[in-house]
Structures are given as C-alpha cells and as structure tokens.
Design a protein around this motif. Structure first.
Motif, PDB file in Angstrom:
ATOM      1  N   ILE A 170      35.282  34.585  41.198  1.00 19.38           N
ATOM      2  CA  ILE A 170      35.606  35.882  41.953  1.00 19.38           C
ATOM      3  C   ILE A 170      37.267  35.822  41.947  1.00 19.38           C
ATOM      4  CG2 ILE A 170      36.081  36.843  44.298  1.00 19.38           C
ATOM      5  CD1 ILE A 170      33.063  35.443  44.916  1.00 19.38           C
ATOM      6  N   PRO A 171      37.893  36.864  41.734  1.00 17.49           N
ATOM      7  CA  PRO A 171      39.442  37.201  41.459  1.00 17.49           C
ATOM      8  C   PRO A 171      39.988  36.715  42.713  1.00 17.49           C
ATOM      9  CG  PRO A 171      38.403  38.878  40.518  1.00 17.49           C
ATOM     10  CD  PRO A 171      37.224  38.098  41.136  1.00 17.49           C
ATOM     11  N   LEU A 205      42.220  41.440  44.102  1.00 16.23           N
ATOM     12  CA  LEU A 205      41.089  42.136  44.470  1.00 16.23           C
ATOM     13  C   LEU A 205      41.885  43.401  45.295  1.00 16.23           C
ATOM     14  CD1 LEU A 205      38.346  39.668  45.321  1.00 16.23           C
ATOM     15  CD2 LEU A 205      38.258  41.605  43.660  1.00 16.23           C
ATOM     16  N   GLY A 206      42.885  43.113  46.244  1.00 16.58           N
ATOM     17  CA  GLY A 206      43.135  44.245  47.252  1.00 16.58           C
ATOM     18  C   GLY A 206      44.100  45.189  46.464  1.00 16.58           C
ATOM     19  N   GLU A 207      44.954  44.785  45.331  1.00 17.78           N
ATOM     20  CA  GLU A 207      45.334  45.590  44.676  1.00 17.78           C
ATOM     21  C   GLU A 207      44.865  46.540  43.479  1.00 17.78           C
ATOM     22  OE1 GLU A 207      48.246  43.397  42.441  1.00 17.78           O
ATOM     23  OE2 GLU A 207      49.327  42.714  44.160  1.00 17.78           O
ATOM     24  N   ALA A 208      43.639  45.862  43.039  1.00 13.42           N
ATOM     25  CA  ALA A 208      42.597  46.757  42.170  1.00 13.42           C
ATOM     26  C   ALA A 208      42.171  47.643  42.943  1.00 13.42           C
ATOM     27  CB  ALA A 208      41.724  45.599  41.672  1.00 13.42           C
ATOM     28  N   PHE A 209      41.317  47.350  44.228  1.00 11.83           N
ATOM     29  CA  PHE A 209      40.634  48.479  45.172  1.00 11.83           C
ATOM     30  C   PHE A 209      41.901  49.358  45.459  1.00 11.83           C
ATOM     31  CE2 PHE A 209      37.329  45.586  46.190  1.00 11.83           C
ATOM     32  CZ  PHE A 209      36.241  46.354  46.441  1.00 11.83           C
ATOM     33  N   ALA A 210      42.821  49.370  45.703  1.00 13.94           N
ATOM     34  CA  ALA A 210      44.061  50.154  45.995  1.00 13.94           C
ATOM     35  C   ALA A 210      44.251  51.015  44.622  1.00 13.94           C
ATOM     36  CB  ALA A 210      45.147  49.597  46.415  1.00 13.94           C
ATOM     37  N   ARG A 211      44.248  50.754  43.575  1.00 10.35           N
ATOM     38  CA  ARG A 211      44.689  51.506  42.344  1.00 10.35           C
ATOM     39  C   ARG A 211      43.360  52.205  42.018  1.00 10.35           C
ATOM     40  NH1 ARG A 211      47.785  46.606  40.779  1.00 10.35           N
ATOM     41  NH2 ARG A 211      45.729  45.857  39.874  1.00 10.35           N
ATOM     42  N   LEU A 212      42.255  51.565  42.057  1.00  9.35           N
ATOM     43  CA  LEU A 212      40.916  52.347  41.736  1.00  9.35           C
ATOM     44  C   LEU A 212      40.793  53.397  42.598  1.00  9.35           C
ATOM     45  CD1 LEU A 212      38.823  49.432  40.326  1.00  9.35           C
ATOM     46  CD2 LEU A 212      39.826  51.207  39.112  1.00  9.35           C
ATOM     47  N   GLY A 213      41.068  53.386  43.834  1.00  6.73           N
ATOM     48  CA  GLY A 213      41.070  54.418  44.893  1.00  6.73           C
ATOM     49  C   GLY A 213      41.881  55.472  44.448  1.00  6.73           C
ATOM     50  N   ARG A 214      43.089  54.960  44.214  1.00  4.71           N
ATOM     51  CA  ARG A 214      44.242  55.960  44.297  1.00  4.71           C
ATOM     52  C   ARG A 214      44.039  56.779  42.728  1.00  4.71           C
ATOM     53  NH1 ARG A 214      48.214  52.543  43.281  1.00  4.71           N
ATOM     54  NH2 ARG A 214      48.325  51.960  45.398  1.00  4.71           N
ATOM     55  N   SER A 215      43.252  56.298  41.853  1.00  7.33           N
ATOM     56  CA  SER A 215      43.024  57.021  40.698  1.00  7.33           C
ATOM     57  C   SER A 215      41.681  57.738  40.824  1.00  7.33           C
ATOM     58  CB  SER A 215      42.887  56.173  39.432  1.00  7.33           C
ATOM     59  OG  SER A 215      41.857  55.107  39.554  1.00  7.33           O
ATOM     60  N   ALA A 223      41.781  44.703  54.230  1.00  9.54           N
ATOM     61  CA  ALA A 223      42.892  43.521  54.550  1.00  9.54           C
ATOM     62  C   ALA A 223      42.421  42.229  53.918  1.00  9.54           C
ATOM     63  CB  ALA A 223      42.540  43.209  56.203  1.00  9.54           C
ATOM     64  N   ALA A 224      43.291  41.224  53.700  1.00  9.20           N
ATOM     65  CA  ALA A 224      42.698  40.180  53.288  1.00  9.20           C
ATOM     66  C   ALA A 224      41.587  39.525  53.887  1.00  9.20           C
ATOM     67  CB  ALA A 224      44.098  39.174  53.273  1.00  9.20           C
ATOM     68  N   GLU A 225      41.484  39.697  55.376  1.00  6.59           N
ATOM     69  CA  GLU A 225      40.292  39.081  56.116  1.00  6.59           C
ATOM     70  C   GLU A 225      39.163  39.669  55.709  1.00  6.59           C
ATOM     71  OE1 GLU A 225      43.242  40.262  57.837  1.00  6.59           O
ATOM     72  OE2 GLU A 225      44.165  38.483  57.700  1.00  6.59           O
ATOM     73  N   LEU A 271      35.983  44.979  38.589  1.00  7.47           N
ATOM     74  CA  LEU A 271      35.670  45.516  39.494  1.00  7.47           C
ATOM     75  C   LEU A 271      34.847  46.831  39.318  1.00  7.47           C
ATOM     76  CD1 LEU A 271      35.946  45.159  42.680  1.00  7.47           C
ATOM     77  CD2 LEU A 271      37.865  46.911  42.637  1.00  7.47           C
ATOM     78  N   LEU A 272      35.179  47.526  38.511  1.00  9.22           N
ATOM     79  CA  LEU A 272      34.255  48.789  38.382  1.00  9.22           C
ATOM     80  C   LEU A 272      32.853  48.395  37.796  1.00  9.22           C
ATOM     81  CD1 LEU A 272      36.764  51.395  36.376  1.00  9.22           C
ATOM     82  CD2 LEU A 272      35.718  51.682  38.641  1.00  9.22           C
ATOM     83  N   LEU A 273      32.832  47.489  36.776  1.00  9.65           N
ATOM     84  CA  LEU A 273      31.671  47.090  36.230  1.00  9.65           C
ATOM     85  C   LEU A 273      30.794  46.181  37.301  1.00  9.65           C
ATOM     86  CD1 LEU A 273      30.127  47.349  33.655  1.00  9.65           C
ATOM     87  CD2 LEU A 273      30.929  44.987  32.864  1.00  9.65           C
ATOM     88  N   SER A 274      31.406  45.561  38.021  1.00 13.62           N
ATOM     89  CA  SER A 274      30.423  44.931  39.413  1.00 13.62           C
ATOM     90  C   SER A 274      30.215  45.908  40.203  1.00 13.62           C
ATOM     91  CB  SER A 274      31.304  43.816  39.929  1.00 13.62           C
ATOM     92  OG  SER A 274      32.535  44.177  40.378  1.00 13.62           O
ATOM     93  N   THR A 275      30.883  46.897  40.581  1.00 17.28           N
ATOM     94  CA  THR A 275      30.501  48.017  41.459  1.00 17.28           C
ATOM     95  C   THR A 275      29.572  48.961  40.808  1.00 17.28           C
ATOM     96  OG1 THR A 275      32.707  48.080  42.328  1.00 17.28           O
ATOM     97  CG2 THR A 275      31.425  50.020  43.002  1.00 17.28           C
ATOM     98  N   LEU A 276      29.321  48.784  39.449  1.00 17.23           N
ATOM     99  CA  LEU A 276      28.369  49.809  38.801  1.00 17.23           C
ATOM    100  C   LEU A 276      27.129  48.857  39.149  1.00 17.23           C
ATOM    101  CD1 LEU A 276      27.471  51.923  36.687  1.00 17.23           C
ATOM    102  CD2 LEU A 276      27.849  50.205  34.982  1.00 17.23           C
TER     103      LEU A 276
END
Length: 164
Positions: free
Chosen positions: A40-41, A46-56, A111-113, A11-16
């Motif tokens: 695509i994962p 994906l939802g968990e990764a977005f939350a963790r990367l935002g939290r960090s 959201a998953a939607e 997710l970080l590399l694709s956002t880059l």
C-alpha cells in the motif's frame, strides 16, 4: 491533468477492481491496491492522489464510498484486457498523461487518520481467518499432481460366462 504519478494509476485501477458493482469503501480500494502492487503506498501520497483524481473529475465520492466517473471508465476501456497488472498500470499511466479534463471537479480530501484506520482494518482482515475474495487462489506446485481424494477407479470386471 498535470503529470500523473504512479499512485494515481494504481488508485484508479484498484478502484476499478473494488467498485465493479457498487461504490467501494476506502478499505476495499486499499485491499485492491495491495493485491495489484504488493504494498500500500504511503498515506501522504494516497491523500494527494485522491485530491488530484477528484479535481480532474476521474474519481467521485458518494456517501463515503468511491467510484469511477464515466471519463475514467472510458480510459479503462482502452486498456489491454489480457495483460497482467504491471502492464495495465503502465498503459493506464500513459493514458493519464494524455487525459485533459473537461471541467475541474471538487477534490476529495481525506484525513491521514482515515487512511491509517483503513490500512489497519485491511491488515486486521488479512490476519483473520475470514476469506479475502480479492486474493488470488493458491495454485499447486505441480499441476500434474493429483489432488487428495481423487483416485483412479479400477475398471469394471469383464463379463464372465454363466455356468449352466
């Protein structure tokens, strides 16, 4: 940061890739992830990764678009430049394991939607006749084979002596 998952490095590399000049939309990030990983994962990961990367504090949201924080850009600057995508993903995952956030940020909750609609939009764009600039250009099977429309020119005729 807790033990990072492979999805976070992807997710970080694709956002880059997607957010080089401006913050990227979710569809653009997923298109870059598809290009890097070949798939695509899952939506839950994906939802968990977005939350963790935002939290960090590595991923930031701006008006529904996403970009990397200066700390994430510093992690990316240490990656090997000429390595292929899997090698860059492994190096980034190793850097994520060593990363310790200075302060906890706000998690990015999606959201998953939203993921499902972005995945469907990406698949529809891939099916369309439009040009996807994130996809690599197809290479010919034999690089020595000449392309159509290029022919070898005949040499100019030699100078003939003039008759008087």
């Amino acid at each position: 940061m807790s033990t990072p998952h492979d999805v976070e490095a992807l997710l970080l590399l694709s956002t880059l890739m997607a957010a080089k000049r401006r913050p990227a939309e979710l569809v653009e990030i997923l298109a870059a992830a598809d290009l890097l990983h070949g798939a695509i994962p899952a939506v839950g990961k994906l939802g968990e990764a977005f939350a963790r990367l935002g939290r960090s504090g590595l991923l930031l949201e701006q008006d529904g678009c996403y970009h990397l924080s200066p700390a994430a850009l510093a992690l990316e600057a240490e990656l090997p430049r000429k390595a292929d995508a899997p090698a860059r993903l492994l190096a980034l995952a190793a850097r994520l394991q060593q990363y310790r956030p200075q302060a906890e940020g706000a998690p990015i909750l999606l959201a998953a939607e939203q993921f499902s609609s972005a995945i469907n939009a990406h698949r529809a764009a891939a099916q369309g006749s439009g040009k996807n600039l994130l996809m690599p250009k197809p290479q010919p099977a034999d690089p020595r084979k000449k392309r159509p429309g290029q022919r070898q020119r005949r040499p100019l005729p030699g100078q003939r002596p003039r008759r008087s």
